[in-house]
Scaffold this motif. Structure first.
Motif, PDB file in Angstrom:
ATOM      1  N   THR A  43       0.906  -0.849   0.245  1.00 45.18           N
ATOM      2  CA  THR A  43       0.025  -0.051   0.217  1.00 45.18           C
ATOM      3  C   THR A  43       0.684   1.688   0.163  1.00 45.18           C
ATOM      4  O   THR A  43       0.843   2.251  -1.071  1.00 45.18           O
ATOM      5  CB  THR A  43      -1.015   0.364   1.070  1.00 45.18           C
ATOM      6  N   HIS A  60       3.956   1.649  -0.805  1.00 39.50           N
ATOM      7  CA  HIS A  60       4.235   1.296  -2.565  1.00 39.50           C
ATOM      8  C   HIS A  60       3.691   2.151  -3.230  1.00 39.50           C
ATOM      9  O   HIS A  60       4.286   2.924  -4.507  1.00 39.50           O
ATOM     10  CB  HIS A  60       4.542   0.270  -2.820  1.00 39.50           C
ATOM     11  N   GLU A  61       2.322   1.607  -3.286  1.00 38.28           N
ATOM     12  CA  GLU A  61       1.220   2.051  -4.776  1.00 38.28           C
ATOM     13  C   GLU A  61       0.815   3.919  -4.187  1.00 38.28           C
ATOM     14  O   GLU A  61       1.093   4.957  -4.827  1.00 38.28           O
ATOM     15  CB  GLU A  61      -0.152   1.171  -4.049  1.00 38.28           C
ATOM     16  N   PRO A 117       2.484   5.470  -7.365  1.00 40.67           N
ATOM     17  CA  PRO A 117       1.431   4.955  -7.761  1.00 40.67           C
ATOM     18  C   PRO A 117       0.819   4.510 -10.013  1.00 40.67           C
ATOM     19  O   PRO A 117       0.169   3.959  -9.860  1.00 40.67           O
ATOM     20  CB  PRO A 117      -0.001   6.057  -8.302  1.00 40.67           C
ATOM     21  N   LEU A 124       2.663  -0.114 -10.642  1.00 39.56           N
ATOM     22  CA  LEU A 124       1.257  -0.483 -10.486  1.00 39.56           C
ATOM     23  C   LEU A 124       0.328  -1.385 -11.141  1.00 39.56           C
ATOM     24  O   LEU A 124      -0.385   0.074 -11.300  1.00 39.56           O
ATOM     25  CB  LEU A 124       0.991  -1.812  -9.214  1.00 39.56           C
ATOM     26  N   VAL A 128      -3.840  -3.191  -7.350  1.00 35.06           N
ATOM     27  CA  VAL A 128      -2.955  -3.445  -5.173  1.00 35.06           C
ATOM     28  C   VAL A 128      -4.041  -4.468  -4.680  1.00 35.06           C
ATOM     29  O   VAL A 128      -4.827  -4.127  -4.576  1.00 35.06           O
ATOM     30  CB  VAL A 128      -2.987  -2.116  -5.023  1.00 35.06           C
ATOM     31  N   GLY A 131      -6.496   6.239  -4.554  1.00 35.07           N
ATOM     32  CA  GLY A 131      -5.549   5.511  -4.148  1.00 35.07           C
ATOM     33  C   GLY A 131      -7.426   4.744  -5.522  1.00 35.07           C
ATOM     34  O   GLY A 131      -8.426   5.028  -5.569  1.00 35.07           O
ATOM     35  N   MET A 145      -7.785  -0.470  -6.318  1.00 32.61           N
ATOM     36  CA  MET A 145      -6.504  -1.237  -4.992  1.00 32.61           C
ATOM     37  C   MET A 145      -7.919  -2.246  -4.895  1.00 32.61           C
ATOM     38  O   MET A 145      -9.348  -1.277  -4.343  1.00 32.61           O
ATOM     39  CB  MET A 145      -6.278   0.211  -3.765  1.00 32.61           C
TER      40      MET A 145
END
Length: 434
Positions: free
Chosen positions: A173, A175-176, A180, A183, A186, A373, A376
């Motif tokens: 999370t 990392h994202e 962003p 990936l 997630v 986000g 996710m």
């Protein structure tokens, strides 16, 4: 298991098959050569697993991404490679390198990259830099995985899904949040979200409502009785510590403090890995003998923290400085506690590793996940204390699933079939798998 050490919540069949062929027997392809061609990447071992090569890798990373010239360390990882056009599952345990195959890898028939967190296992700087715990931060690990992702996406061209459980779910999370664009989706499983704004209200509410009132009362009575009978039970604790070679001088300071710490943790520990049906085995606190009370507690939630638990120190350092912890209240134990405030991560660290808490980073991540986000997915267990304070996904193709009755280790297994199907369909869509 201490409440300050998130146990891994997803275990699959081991990737490292017993009796795997030596490197010379692995089928020939150019992946190993391409890996060696990545600056800073070294192939340390190759095995064949289910017909595909598993590469053990060492990747040179800056100790400080804000000052790349200040030294490097080697981060361990593995790549189980199937095909460059397949999806890739980036799996971080949040701790040391794992040999597990993540379930998503099988669902997507994907490549899998498993990453060891900086300062855990062998992924630690040597010399003085290895003792500088200021570089063990959310931002530095996110930068490690960003740099690694950029390097390996030159080879693995399919969609990338980041995942992890417990502290691994937190790590992916973070990392994202900071990178962003790395990936394509997630999946964070039982990822705690201890933000200052929540003030541990979620944890308090959890312990007031989990299970039945009869079970909660029985567990609380056992916990209290362990302190009421401290003078009778502490010698058993000390004898066990001696037999196991456990010491307490460097961290908690004494067996008495370690005993109180363990008792405060035992209700949490029960719900972390037990299930509602296990409530039937909770002893009657008043009628149980000293031996029955002590043996049941040590087998059902109470844990002996000790100086020798060095592998958990990096996590406790992170909890003390950035990640936060469940600062529970124990009003029902008034008059029985000798060490108020002992149940904190700094208590499990030697003096040189202790730090001051700064919650600004986790608060920032929480806000970002709620509002910005994308793609996710969060999965939690209904009866898991680590799931009591959780991330709230945004409305941008993001999702929340809660598995009924699940503890910290079984959220996927406890998802109803319809919800499991929905979860799999979402991840397959993100990964472009039909």
């Amino acid at each position: 298991m201490s409440a300050f050490v998130c146990a891994g919540a997803l275990a699959g069949p081991a990737v490292l098959a017993a009796g795997a062929p030596a490197a010379a027997q692995v089928r020939a392809d150019d992946i190993g050569g391409r890996l060696e061609g990545i600056p800073g990447m070294t192939v340390t071992k190759v095995e064949e697993v289910q017909g595909h090569p598993l590469y053990s890798l060492a990747y040179r990373q800056p100790v400080d991404h804000d000052d790349p010239g200040a030294g490097t360390f080697t981060q361990r990882l593995t790549l189980w490679h199937k095909a460059t056009d397949r999806p890739t599952v980036l799996f971080t345990s949040g701790y040391a390198l794992t040999s597990d195959t993540h379930p998503l890898t099988g669902i997507l028939d994907a490549n899998q990259i498993s990453v060891e967190h900086r300062y855990f296992g062998a992924s630690r700087p040597t010399g003085a830099a290895g003792e500088d715990w200021s570089k063990l931060t959310v931002q530095q690990e996110a930068a490690d995985e960003h740099r690694l992702t950029r390097a390996l996406r030159t080879l693995e061209k399919g969609k990338w899904i980041g995942t992890g459980s417990s502290k691994g779910g937190m790590t992916v999370t973070y990392h994202e949040r900071f990178y962003p664009k790395d990936l394509d989706g997630v999946v964070a499983i039982v990822a705690p979200n201890d933000t200052p704004a929540q003030g541990d209200r979620g944890y308090r509410r959890f312990f007031e409502t989990v299970g039945t009132k009869e079970c909660r009362d029985a567990l609380n009575a056992v916990q209290r009785e362990m302190l009421v009978r401290r003078d009778a039970l502490l010698p058993r604790f000390e004898a066990q510590a001696k037999a196991e070679g456990a010491t307490f001088e460097e961290t908690l300071g004494s067996a008495d403090r370690a005993y109180e710490y363990g008792v405060l943790d035992q209700v949490w520990g029960f719900w972390q890995l037990s299930r509602a049906e296990d409530c039937a085995r909770v002893p009657d606190a008043k009628k149980a003998s000293d031996d029955e009370l002590y043996s049941w507690s040590m087998e059902n939630g109470m844990y002996m923290e000790r100086d020798e638990n060095v592998e958990s120190r990096p996590y406790n350092r992170q909890a003390a400085t950035q990640l936060g912890w469940a600062d529970l209240t124990f009003d029902r134990l008034d008059g029985l506690l000798r060490y108020p405030g002992v149940r904190r991560p700094n208590s499990l660290l030697p003096a040189a590793m202790r730090g001051s808490y700064d919650g600004r980073t986790v608060a920032d991540v929480d806000r970002w996940v709620r509002t910005k986000g994308e793609r996710m997915l969060f999965l939690y267990g209904e009866n898991d204390p680590w799931s009591a304070e959780r991330f709230t996904p945004s409305r941008h193709d993001s999702h929340l699933f809660v598995a009924p009755g699940a503890n910290h280790a079984t959220p996927v297994d406890d998802l109803p079939p319809e919800q499991l199907g929905q979860m799999v369909a979402i991840v397959k869509r993100w990964a472009d798998v039909t």
